[in-house]
Design a protein around this motif. Structure first.
Motif, PDB file in Angstrom:
ATOM      1  N   MET A  62      30.682  57.328 -34.855  1.00 56.94           N
ATOM      2  CA  MET A  62      29.757  57.750 -33.798  1.00 56.94           C
ATOM      3  C   MET A  62      30.581  58.226 -32.618  1.00 56.94           C
ATOM      4  SD  MET A  62      26.557  55.597 -32.247  1.00 56.94           S
ATOM      5  CE  MET A  62      27.383  54.354 -31.298  1.00 56.94           C
ATOM      6  N   GLU A  63      30.187  59.341 -32.037  1.00 55.92           N
ATOM      7  CA  GLU A  63      30.918  59.853 -30.878  1.00 55.92           C
ATOM      8  C   GLU A  63      30.851  58.843 -29.736  1.00 55.92           C
ATOM      9  OE1 GLU A  63      28.265  62.463 -27.934  1.00 55.92           O
ATOM     10  OE2 GLU A  63      28.253  63.235 -29.993  1.00 55.92           O
ATOM     11  N   GLN A  64      31.870  58.874 -28.873  1.00 53.52           N
ATOM     12  CA  GLN A  64      31.926  57.935 -27.756  1.00 53.52           C
ATOM     13  C   GLN A  64      30.769  58.211 -26.799  1.00 53.52           C
ATOM     14  OE1 GLN A  64      34.001  55.381 -27.463  1.00 53.52           O
ATOM     15  NE2 GLN A  64      33.075  54.754 -25.556  1.00 53.52           N
ATOM     16  N   GLN A  65      29.875  57.242 -26.676  1.00 60.03           N
ATOM     17  CA  GLN A  65      28.738  57.352 -25.772  1.00 60.03           C
ATOM     18  C   GLN A  65      28.963  56.395 -24.616  1.00 60.03           C
ATOM     19  OE1 GLN A  65      25.537  56.229 -28.428  1.00 60.03           O
ATOM     20  NE2 GLN A  65      25.042  58.352 -28.852  1.00 60.03           N
ATOM     21  N   GLN A  66      28.379  56.704 -23.475  1.00 62.93           N
ATOM     22  CA  GLN A  66      28.490  55.816 -22.323  1.00 62.93           C
ATOM     23  C   GLN A  66      27.372  54.781 -22.367  1.00 62.93           C
ATOM     24  OE1 GLN A  66      31.018  55.596 -19.807  1.00 62.93           O
ATOM     25  NE2 GLN A  66      29.896  53.689 -19.781  1.00 62.93           N
ATOM     26  N   TRP A  67      27.746  53.540 -22.572  1.00 68.55           N
ATOM     27  CA  TRP A  67      26.808  52.427 -22.614  1.00 68.55           C
ATOM     28  C   TRP A  67      26.964  51.593 -21.361  1.00 68.55           C
ATOM     29  CZ3 TRP A  67      23.139  51.459 -26.365  1.00 68.55           C
ATOM     30  CH2 TRP A  67      23.198  52.284 -27.507  1.00 68.55           C
ATOM     31  N   ARG A  68      25.902  50.865 -21.010  1.00 56.93           N
ATOM     32  CA  ARG A  68      25.953  49.963 -19.861  1.00 56.93           C
ATOM     33  C   ARG A  68      25.074  48.758 -20.137  1.00 56.93           C
ATOM     34  NH1 ARG A  68      21.155  50.852 -16.775  1.00 56.93           N
ATOM     35  NH2 ARG A  68      20.147  52.799 -17.339  1.00 56.93           N
ATOM     36  N   ARG A  69      25.300  47.729 -19.324  1.00 61.07           N
ATOM     37  CA  ARG A  69      24.435  46.550 -19.372  1.00 61.07           C
ATOM     38  C   ARG A  69      23.237  46.801 -18.465  1.00 61.07           C
ATOM     39  NH1 ARG A  69      29.669  44.001 -19.046  1.00 61.07           N
ATOM     40  NH2 ARG A  69      30.116  43.027 -21.051  1.00 61.07           N
ATOM     41  N   LEU A  70      22.251  45.938 -18.528  1.00 63.39           N
ATOM     42  CA  LEU A  70      21.060  46.080 -17.701  1.00 63.39           C
ATOM     43  C   LEU A  70      21.401  46.038 -16.210  1.00 63.39           C
ATOM     44  CD1 LEU A  70      18.001  46.411 -17.628  1.00 63.39           C
ATOM     45  CD2 LEU A  70      17.783  43.928 -17.792  1.00 63.39           C
ATOM     46  N   ASP A  71      22.418  45.272 -15.851  1.00 62.38           N
ATOM     47  CA  ASP A  71      22.819  45.186 -14.436  1.00 62.38           C
ATOM     48  C   ASP A  71      23.606  46.408 -13.960  1.00 62.38           C
ATOM     49  OD1 ASP A  71      25.395  44.892 -15.436  1.00 62.38           O
ATOM     50  OD2 ASP A  71      25.673  42.847 -14.693  1.00 62.38           O
ATOM     51  N   GLY A  72      23.822  47.375 -14.847  1.00 62.99           N
ATOM     52  CA  GLY A  72      24.516  48.607 -14.477  1.00 62.99           C
ATOM     53  C   GLY A  72      25.997  48.624 -14.823  1.00 62.99           C
ATOM     54  N   THR A  73      26.565  47.490 -15.209  1.00 64.36           N
ATOM     55  CA  THR A  73      27.985  47.413 -15.560  1.00 64.36           C
ATOM     56  C   THR A  73      28.271  48.330 -16.740  1.00 64.36           C
ATOM     57  OG1 THR A  73      27.991  45.087 -14.902  1.00 64.36           O
ATOM     58  CG2 THR A  73      29.872  45.860 -16.198  1.00 64.36           C
ATOM     59  N   ARG A  74      29.203  49.258 -16.552  1.00 60.25           N
ATOM     60  CA  ARG A  74      29.565  50.216 -17.612  1.00 60.25           C
ATOM     61  C   ARG A  74      30.449  49.543 -18.659  1.00 60.25           C
ATOM     62  NH1 ARG A  74      26.835  54.315 -17.014  1.00 60.25           N
ATOM     63  NH2 ARG A  74      26.458  55.306 -15.038  1.00 60.25           N
ATOM     64  N   ILE A  75      30.213  49.895 -19.904  1.00 61.20           N
ATOM     65  CA  ILE A  75      31.048  49.409 -21.006  1.00 61.20           C
ATOM     66  C   ILE A  75      32.165  50.435 -21.174  1.00 61.20           C
ATOM     67  CG2 ILE A  75      31.064  48.740 -23.446  1.00 61.20           C
ATOM     68  CD1 ILE A  75      29.207  47.040 -21.515  1.00 61.20           C
ATOM     69  N   LYS A  76      33.401  49.993 -21.032  1.00 61.60           N
ATOM     70  CA  LYS A  76      34.533  50.928 -21.004  1.00 61.60           C
ATOM     71  C   LYS A  76      35.191  51.118 -22.367  1.00 61.60           C
ATOM     72  CE  LYS A  76      35.715  50.374 -16.151  1.00 61.60           C
ATOM     73  NZ  LYS A  76      34.832  49.432 -15.534  1.00 61.60           N
ATOM     74  N   ARG A  77      34.670  50.470 -23.382  1.00 63.62           N
ATOM     75  CA  ARG A  77      35.252  50.601 -24.714  1.00 63.62           C
ATOM     76  C   ARG A  77      34.153  51.019 -25.690  1.00 63.62           C
ATOM     77  NH1 ARG A  77      36.210  44.348 -26.492  1.00 63.62           N
ATOM     78  NH2 ARG A  77      34.271  43.498 -25.668  1.00 63.62           N
ATOM     79  N   PRO A  78      34.526  51.382 -26.911  1.00 65.98           N
ATOM     80  CA  PRO A  78      33.486  51.776 -27.877  1.00 65.98           C
ATOM     81  C   PRO A  78      32.468  50.651 -28.068  1.00 65.98           C
ATOM     82  CG  PRO A  78      35.670  52.337 -28.701  1.00 65.98           C
ATOM     83  CD  PRO A  78      35.875  51.527 -27.452  1.00 65.98           C
ATOM     84  N   ILE A  79      31.212  51.023 -28.224  1.00 64.12           N
ATOM     85  CA  ILE A  79      30.134  50.042 -28.348  1.00 64.12           C
ATOM     86  C   ILE A  79      30.357  49.133 -29.560  1.00 64.12           C
ATOM     87  CG2 ILE A  79      28.554  51.562 -29.635  1.00 64.12           C
ATOM     88  CD1 ILE A  79      27.589  48.976 -26.871  1.00 64.12           C
ATOM     89  N   GLU A  80      30.975  49.650 -30.622  1.00 64.64           N
ATOM     90  CA  GLU A  80      31.269  48.826 -31.797  1.00 64.64           C
ATOM     91  C   GLU A  80      32.155  47.640 -31.409  1.00 64.64           C
ATOM     92  OE1 GLU A  80      31.532  52.155 -31.664  1.00 64.64           O
ATOM     93  OE2 GLU A  80      30.740  53.038 -33.510  1.00 64.64           O
ATOM     94  N   ASP A  81      33.171  47.881 -30.574  1.00 67.72           N
ATOM     95  CA  ASP A  81      34.070  46.797 -30.134  1.00 67.72           C
ATOM     96  C   ASP A  81      33.327  45.794 -29.263  1.00 67.72           C
ATOM     97  OD1 ASP A  81      36.042  48.199 -31.468  1.00 67.72           O
ATOM     98  OD2 ASP A  81      36.981  48.993 -29.655  1.00 67.72           O
ATOM     99  N   GLU A  82      32.476  46.300 -28.375  1.00 69.75           N
ATOM    100  CA  GLU A  82      31.689  45.427 -27.501  1.00 69.75           C
ATOM    101  C   GLU A  82      30.757  44.543 -28.324  1.00 69.75           C
ATOM    102  OE1 GLU A  82      30.190  43.905 -23.804  1.00 69.75           O
ATOM    103  OE2 GLU A  82      31.999  45.057 -24.248  1.00 69.75           O
ATOM    104  N   VAL A  83      30.074  45.129 -29.299  1.00 68.44           N
ATOM    105  CA  VAL A  83      29.136  44.381 -30.137  1.00 68.44           C
ATOM    106  C   VAL A  83      29.873  43.326 -30.962  1.00 68.44           C
ATOM    107  CG1 VAL A  83      27.555  44.583 -32.109  1.00 68.44           C
ATOM    108  CG2 VAL A  83      27.334  46.133 -30.156  1.00 68.44           C
ATOM    109  N   ARG A  84      31.031  43.679 -31.508  1.00 69.06           N
ATOM    110  CA  ARG A  84      31.818  42.708 -32.281  1.00 69.06           C
ATOM    111  C   ARG A  84      32.163  41.497 -31.407  1.00 69.06           C
ATOM    112  NH1 ARG A  84      35.480  45.798 -33.633  1.00 69.06           N
ATOM    113  NH2 ARG A  84      34.734  46.386 -35.681  1.00 69.06           N
ATOM    114  N   THR A  85      32.610  41.747 -30.180  1.00 71.75           N
ATOM    115  CA  THR A  85      32.943  40.664 -29.252  1.00 71.75           C
ATOM    116  C   THR A  85      31.715  39.801 -28.961  1.00 71.75           C
ATOM    117  OG1 THR A  85      34.681  42.019 -28.262  1.00 71.75           O
ATOM    118  CG2 THR A  85      33.890  40.169 -26.952  1.00 71.75           C
ATOM    119  N   VAL A  86      30.575  40.437 -28.738  1.00 67.37           N
ATOM    120  CA  VAL A  86      29.324  39.716 -28.467  1.00 67.37           C
ATOM    121  C   VAL A  86      28.949  38.842 -29.660  1.00 67.37           C
ATOM    122  CG1 VAL A  86      26.818  40.050 -28.271  1.00 67.37           C
ATOM    123  CG2 VAL A  86      28.364  41.312 -26.771  1.00 67.37           C
TER     124      VAL A  86
END
Length: 160
Positions: free
Chosen positions: A1-25
């Protein structure tokens, strides 16, 4: 998946690929003893010549609340309501497909939610059969209104 800009509800930007963020979660939540379910959905809103889309990944901790990640994009492409509904579904499937392997590895149930009315009196209903076939054909659990809260409530709040 192309690099998309994701954020949390509070507005905090996710600076890494969403796959890495989800794995950590998934690792963190499992270590905390939470049982998770994930719902992915997209909603859109036409604003003048632009259509804004919001895709959400909603993590539900069974009995303990939840949290979500958000991706927004806009287009100036003109679309019929049916085309727009199917574009919403396509965006949700793209994310679900990119993440489904992780959910399988960590034994997390996932659903794809479509902001499509099951009542034939609504225009969005024209896209129901195609959306259901598309989502289920990809092997995902399908939910439509009124059970599609990821798209019809969570994503809806983002595009209003």
């Amino acid at each position: 998946m192309e690099q998309q800009q994701w954020r949390r509800l509070d507005g905090t930007r996710i600076k890494r690929p969403i796959e890495d963020e989800v794995r950590t979660v998934l690792v963190r939540e499992k270590e905390m003893g939470h049982t998770l379910k994930v719902c992915i959905g997209t909603d859109s809103q036409v604003k003048g010549k632009e259509t804004e889309f919001a895709t959400v990944i909603v993590f539900i901790r069974k009995g303990k609340g939840g949290f979500m990640y958000i991706h927004n994009e806009t287009t100036q492409q003109k679309m019929s309501i049916k085309q727009r509904m199917l574009m919403e579904v396509s965006k949700s499937i793209e994310v679900a497909y990119a993440l489904c392997r992780l959910f399988t590895v960590y034994n997390v149930d996932m659903e794809v939610h479509a902001d499509i009315n099951t009542n034939p009196n609504f225009k969005s209903n024209d896209a129901l059969k195609e959306a259901m076939g598309y989502i289920m054909g990809m092997g995902f659990v399908f939910k439509a209104k009124p059970h599609a809260f990821a798209s019809s409530s969570c994503a809806n709040k983002i595009v209003q």
